[in-house]
Design a protein around this motif. Structure first.
Motif, PDB file in Angstrom:
ATOM      1  N   SER A  53       0.839  -1.202   0.000  1.00  0.00           N
ATOM      2  CA  SER A  53       0.000   0.000   0.000  1.00  0.00           C
ATOM      3  C   SER A  53       0.877   1.256   0.000  1.00  0.00           C
ATOM      4  CB  SER A  53      -0.954  -0.001   1.198  1.00  0.00           C
ATOM      5  OG  SER A  53      -0.235  -0.049   2.420  1.00  0.00           O
ATOM      6  N   ASP A  54       2.142   1.085  -0.435  1.00  0.00           N
ATOM      7  CA  ASP A  54       3.086   2.207  -0.595  1.00  0.00           C
ATOM      8  C   ASP A  54       3.362   2.928   0.716  1.00  0.00           C
ATOM      9  OD1 ASP A  54       3.215   1.697  -3.384  1.00  0.00           O
ATOM     10  OD2 ASP A  54       1.344   2.810  -3.671  1.00  0.00           O
ATOM     11  N   ARG A  55       3.595   2.158   1.769  1.00  0.00           N
ATOM     12  CA  ARG A  55       3.941   2.729   3.080  1.00  0.00           C
ATOM     13  C   ARG A  55       5.202   2.049   3.615  1.00  0.00           C
ATOM     14  NH1 ARG A  55      -1.861   2.586   6.059  1.00  0.00           N
ATOM     15  NH2 ARG A  55      -0.730   3.606   7.743  1.00  0.00           N
ATOM     16  N   VAL A  56       6.194   1.924   2.741  1.00  0.00           N
ATOM     17  CA  VAL A  56       7.445   1.268   3.111  1.00  0.00           C
ATOM     18  C   VAL A  56       8.171   2.056   4.194  1.00  0.00           C
ATOM     19  CG1 VAL A  56       9.714   0.544   2.253  1.00  0.00           C
ATOM     20  CG2 VAL A  56       7.674   0.162   0.864  1.00  0.00           C
ATOM     21  N   VAL A  57       8.111   3.391   4.123  1.00  0.00           N
ATOM     22  CA  VAL A  57       8.774   4.224   5.131  1.00  0.00           C
ATOM     23  C   VAL A  57       8.194   3.946   6.510  1.00  0.00           C
ATOM     24  CG1 VAL A  57       9.049   6.607   5.929  1.00  0.00           C
ATOM     25  CG2 VAL A  57       9.476   6.045   3.532  1.00  0.00           C
ATOM     26  N   GLU A  58       6.883   3.789   6.604  1.00  0.00           N
ATOM     27  CA  GLU A  58       6.272   3.525   7.916  1.00  0.00           C
ATOM     28  C   GLU A  58       6.635   2.128   8.415  1.00  0.00           C
ATOM     29  OE1 GLU A  58       1.979   3.835  10.252  1.00  0.00           O
ATOM     30  OE2 GLU A  58       2.113   4.440   8.147  1.00  0.00           O
ATOM     31  N   THR A  59       6.775   1.162   7.505  1.00  0.00           N
ATOM     32  CA  THR A  59       7.214  -0.164   7.961  1.00  0.00           C
ATOM     33  C   THR A  59       8.645  -0.099   8.495  1.00  0.00           C
ATOM     34  OG1 THR A  59       8.052  -0.887   5.789  1.00  0.00           O
ATOM     35  CG2 THR A  59       5.727  -1.312   6.263  1.00  0.00           C
ATOM     36  N   ALA A  60       9.495   0.709   7.860  1.00  0.00           N
ATOM     37  CA  ALA A  60      10.857   0.885   8.364  1.00  0.00           C
ATOM     38  C   ALA A  60      10.837   1.481   9.757  1.00  0.00           C
ATOM     39  CB  ALA A  60      11.658   1.777   7.410  1.00  0.00           C
ATOM     40  N   LEU A  61       9.945   2.446   9.985  1.00  0.00           N
ATOM     41  CA  LEU A  61       9.812   3.046  11.309  1.00  0.00           C
ATOM     42  C   LEU A  61       9.483   1.973  12.346  1.00  0.00           C
ATOM     43  CD1 LEU A  61       9.503   5.486  13.228  1.00  0.00           C
ATOM     44  CD2 LEU A  61       7.115   5.634  12.479  1.00  0.00           C
ATOM     45  N   GLY A  62       8.614   1.033  11.980  1.00  0.00           N
ATOM     46  CA  GLY A  62       8.250  -0.025  12.914  1.00  0.00           C
ATOM     47  C   GLY A  62       9.449  -0.809  13.399  1.00  0.00           C
TER      48      GLY A  62
ATOM     49  N   VAL B  92      17.286   0.513   7.819  1.00  0.00           N
ATOM     50  CA  VAL B  92      17.993   1.515   7.001  1.00  0.00           C
ATOM     51  C   VAL B  92      17.771   1.218   5.518  1.00  0.00           C
ATOM     52  CG1 VAL B  92      20.289   2.283   6.274  1.00  0.00           C
ATOM     53  CG2 VAL B  92      19.723   2.198   8.696  1.00  0.00           C
ATOM     54  N   LEU B  93      17.911  -0.056   5.136  1.00  0.00           N
ATOM     55  CA  LEU B  93      17.654  -0.431   3.744  1.00  0.00           C
ATOM     56  C   LEU B  93      16.199  -0.168   3.367  1.00  0.00           C
ATOM     57  CD1 LEU B  93      19.644  -3.783   3.331  1.00  0.00           C
ATOM     58  CD2 LEU B  93      20.016  -1.654   2.065  1.00  0.00           C
ATOM     59  N   GLN B  94      15.276  -0.539   4.248  1.00  0.00           N
ATOM     60  CA  GLN B  94      13.860  -0.350   3.948  1.00  0.00           C
ATOM     61  C   GLN B  94      13.524   1.131   3.783  1.00  0.00           C
ATOM     62  OE1 GLN B  94      12.065  -2.349   7.268  1.00  0.00           O
ATOM     63  NE2 GLN B  94      12.250  -4.373   6.345  1.00  0.00           N
ATOM     64  N   LEU B  95      14.085   1.952   4.637  1.00  0.00           N
ATOM     65  CA  LEU B  95      13.871   3.392   4.515  1.00  0.00           C
ATOM     66  C   LEU B  95      14.430   3.911   3.197  1.00  0.00           C
ATOM     67  CD1 LEU B  95      12.920   6.057   5.855  1.00  0.00           C
ATOM     68  CD2 LEU B  95      15.208   6.232   6.873  1.00  0.00           C
TER      69      LEU B  95
ATOM     70  N   GLY C 236      12.094   3.006   0.402  1.00  0.00           N
ATOM     71  CA  GLY C 236      10.873   3.804   0.444  1.00  0.00           C
ATOM     72  C   GLY C 236      11.054   5.211  -0.097  1.00  0.00           C
ATOM     73  N   VAL C 237      12.165   5.861   0.285  1.00  0.00           N
ATOM     74  CA  VAL C 237      12.382   7.264  -0.095  1.00  0.00           C
ATOM     75  C   VAL C 237      13.017   7.381  -1.482  1.00  0.00           C
ATOM     76  CG1 VAL C 237      13.598   9.390   0.524  1.00  0.00           C
ATOM     77  CG2 VAL C 237      12.539   7.998   2.314  1.00  0.00           C
ATOM     78  N   LEU C 238      14.047   6.576  -1.746  1.00  0.00           N
ATOM     79  CA  LEU C 238      14.844   6.754  -2.958  1.00  0.00           C
ATOM     80  C   LEU C 238      14.308   5.984  -4.163  1.00  0.00           C
ATOM     81  CD1 LEU C 238      18.402   6.519  -1.339  1.00  0.00           C
ATOM     82  CD2 LEU C 238      17.078   8.581  -1.878  1.00  0.00           C
ATOM     83  N   ILE C 239      13.730   4.824  -3.935  1.00  0.00           N
ATOM     84  CA  ILE C 239      13.263   3.989  -5.042  1.00  0.00           C
ATOM     85  C   ILE C 239      11.764   4.163  -5.292  1.00  0.00           C
ATOM     86  CG2 ILE C 239      13.115   1.623  -5.953  1.00  0.00           C
ATOM     87  CD1 ILE C 239      15.968   2.723  -5.672  1.00  0.00           C
ATOM     88  N   PHE C 240      10.960   4.130  -4.216  1.00  0.00           N
ATOM     89  CA  PHE C 240       9.513   4.227  -4.365  1.00  0.00           C
ATOM     90  C   PHE C 240       8.996   5.657  -4.216  1.00  0.00           C
ATOM     91  CE2 PHE C 240      10.053  -0.146  -2.377  1.00  0.00           C
ATOM     92  CZ  PHE C 240      10.113  -0.781  -3.610  1.00  0.00           C
ATOM     93  N   HIS C 241       9.902   6.602  -3.896  1.00  0.00           N
ATOM     94  CA  HIS C 241       9.595   8.034  -3.850  1.00  0.00           C
ATOM     95  C   HIS C 241       8.423   8.352  -2.914  1.00  0.00           C
ATOM     96  CE1 HIS C 241      12.401   8.390  -7.133  1.00  0.00           C
ATOM     97  NE2 HIS C 241      11.695   7.527  -7.850  1.00  0.00           N
ATOM     98  N   GLU C 242       8.424   7.720  -1.745  1.00  0.00           N
ATOM     99  CA  GLU C 242       7.423   8.052  -0.737  1.00  0.00           C
ATOM    100  C   GLU C 242       7.807   9.375  -0.076  1.00  0.00           C
ATOM    101  OE1 GLU C 242       6.625   4.871   1.988  1.00  0.00           O
ATOM    102  OE2 GLU C 242       6.431   3.371   0.408  1.00  0.00           O
TER     103      GLU C 242
END
Length: 312
Positions: free
Chosen positions: A94-103, A249-252, A255-261
Motif C-alpha cells: 500500500s506504498d507505506r514502506v517508510v512507515e514499515t521501516a519506522l516499525g 535503514v535499507l527499507q527506509l 521507500g524514499v529513494l526507489i519508491f519516492h514516498e
C-alpha cells in the motif's frame, strides 16, 4: 574462519535479506496481502518440513504433543507472527514502506518496554531516556500523519511480543518456524481454496515468474531466520543489536529513494528523534556489556588467582 566472523556473516546475511523484502513483496502484486500471507505460510511449512526431513529431526513433534503449555505458547507466537507478516505485506503493497521501516526502528525500544511491563525488569537511567525520546518521536509522527502511526506500532509490538514468547519457549529456529507455520497452515489453505473457488486467486494466473516468486516465499521466510539463529549462537547480544539496524535503514532507503514516498520535515524530525533514542539505547547497551565483562573478569581473578601470569 572463526566463530565470531562466521556469526557476523550470518547476521549480515539475515538482515540484508530482510532489508530487501520491500523489493520482493512489491513483485508479488497483483496478489492481495492475504493471498501473499497464505502462500508465505503454506510454502514455509513445505520448505522447513523438507529441511527437517533432510536433518532427520521430525521426531521433535512427538515431544511437543506432551507439552500443552508449550503448544499454547506456539499458538500465541503463530498469531503474533501472522499479524506481523500481514501488516508488513500490507504496508509494502500500500506504498507505506517508510512507515514499515519506522516499525523496525522502534522495535528495540518496544522490546525494552515489554520487558518492564511483562517481565518486571528494571531499566537503567539511559534506557528510560531512550524510551522517553522514543515516545516523543511517536507524538511528533502522530502530528505529521494526522493519526497514530498504527502500521509501525503494530509491526513493532507484534514482533516484540513474538520475540518475548519465543524467548520463553526456547525452541530452535527451524523447529519453531515449522510448528508456528503449521498452526497457520489450515486457515491459509482454506483461504486459498476459497479464492480459487471464487476465481479471485492470482496464483498461476499472472505469469510463470509470478507463480515461482509466490512459491519462493517459503524459502525467503525460512533462510534469514535460520541465518539469524546461527548469528545469535555466535555473537554477543550487543553486536547482534547493532547490526539489526541494517534492515530498517535499507527499507527506509527503498521507500524514499526507489519508491519516492514522501518525507516531509515533520516526519524527518520524528525519525531523527527515533535515531537519537536508538543511539542512546545502543551506547548504553555497549557500555553495560563492557562493564559486565570487566566485572566477570575481576570475579574470575578473585576466585582463581592462580590463573594470573607468574612474573619471571
Amino acid at each position: 574462519m572463526t566463530p565470531l566472523r562466521l556469526g557476523y556473516l550470518y547476521g549480515l546475511g539475515a538482515y540484508l535479506l530482510w532489508g530487501f523484502f520491500p523489493l520482493y513483496f512489491k513483485l508479488l502484486r497483483p496478489a492481495g496481502p492475504l493471498e501473499i500471507l497464505a502462500h508465505r505460510v503454506v510454502w514455509s511449512v513445505a520448505f522447513v518440513a523438507l529441511l527437517l526431513a533432510a536433518m532427520r529431526n521430525i521426531g521433535f513433534l512427538r515431544t511437543l504433543g506432551r507439552r500443552p503449555r508449550v503448544l499454547a505458547g506456539i499458538g500465541a507466537a503463530a498469531a503474533l507472527i501472522g499479524l506481523n507478516w500481514f501488516t508488513y505485506i500490507y504496508g509494502v503493497n500500500s506504498d507505506r514502506v517508510v512507515e514499515t521501516a519506522l516499525g523496525y526502528f522502534i522495535n528495540p525500544l518496544v522490546v525494552v518496554l515489554l520487558g518492564v511491563l511483562v517481565l518486571r525488569e528494571r531499566l537503567r537511567p539511559a534506557q528510560w531516556v531512550a524510551l522517553g525520546v522514543g515516545a516523543l518521536a511517536v507524538a511528533v509522527l502522530t502530528v505529521d500523519y494526522g493519526q497514530l502511526p498504527y502500521l509501525a506500532l503494530t509491526l513493532a509490538f507484534s514482533f516484540g511480543g513474538y520475540s518475548l514468547v519465543k524467548k520463553r519457549l526456547g525452541l530452535p529456529a527451524a523447529e519453531g518456524l515449522f510448528v508456528e507455520s503449521a498452526v497457520l497452515a489450515l486457515p491459509a489453505l482454506a483461504y486459498l481454496g476459497w479464492l480459487t473457488a471464487t476465481g479471485d486467486v492470482a496464483f498461476g494466473h499472472v505469469s510463470a515468474g509470478h507463480t515461482a516468486l509466490l512459491v519462493l516465499a517459503g524459502a525467503m521466510t525460512a533462510i534469514p531466520l535460520l541465518l539469524f539463529a546461527g548469528a545469535a549462537n555466535r555473537l554477543p547480544l550487543t553486536a547482534l543489536g547493532m547490526i539489526q539496524y541494517v534492515t530498517p535503514v535499507l527499507q527506509l532507503g527503498w521507500g524514499v529513494l526507489i519508491f519516492h514516498e514522501p518525507m516531509p520535515p515533520a516526519r524527518l524530525a520524528g525519525f531523527a528523534l527515533v535515531w537519537l533514542a536508538l543511539i542512546v539505547f545502543t551506547a548504553d547497551a555497549v557500555r553495560h556489556a563492557r562493564l559486565s565483562r570487566r566485572a566477570r573478569l575481576a570475579a574470575a581473578l578473585v576466585t582463581a588467582p592462580d590463573a594470573l601470569p607468574t612474573p619471571r
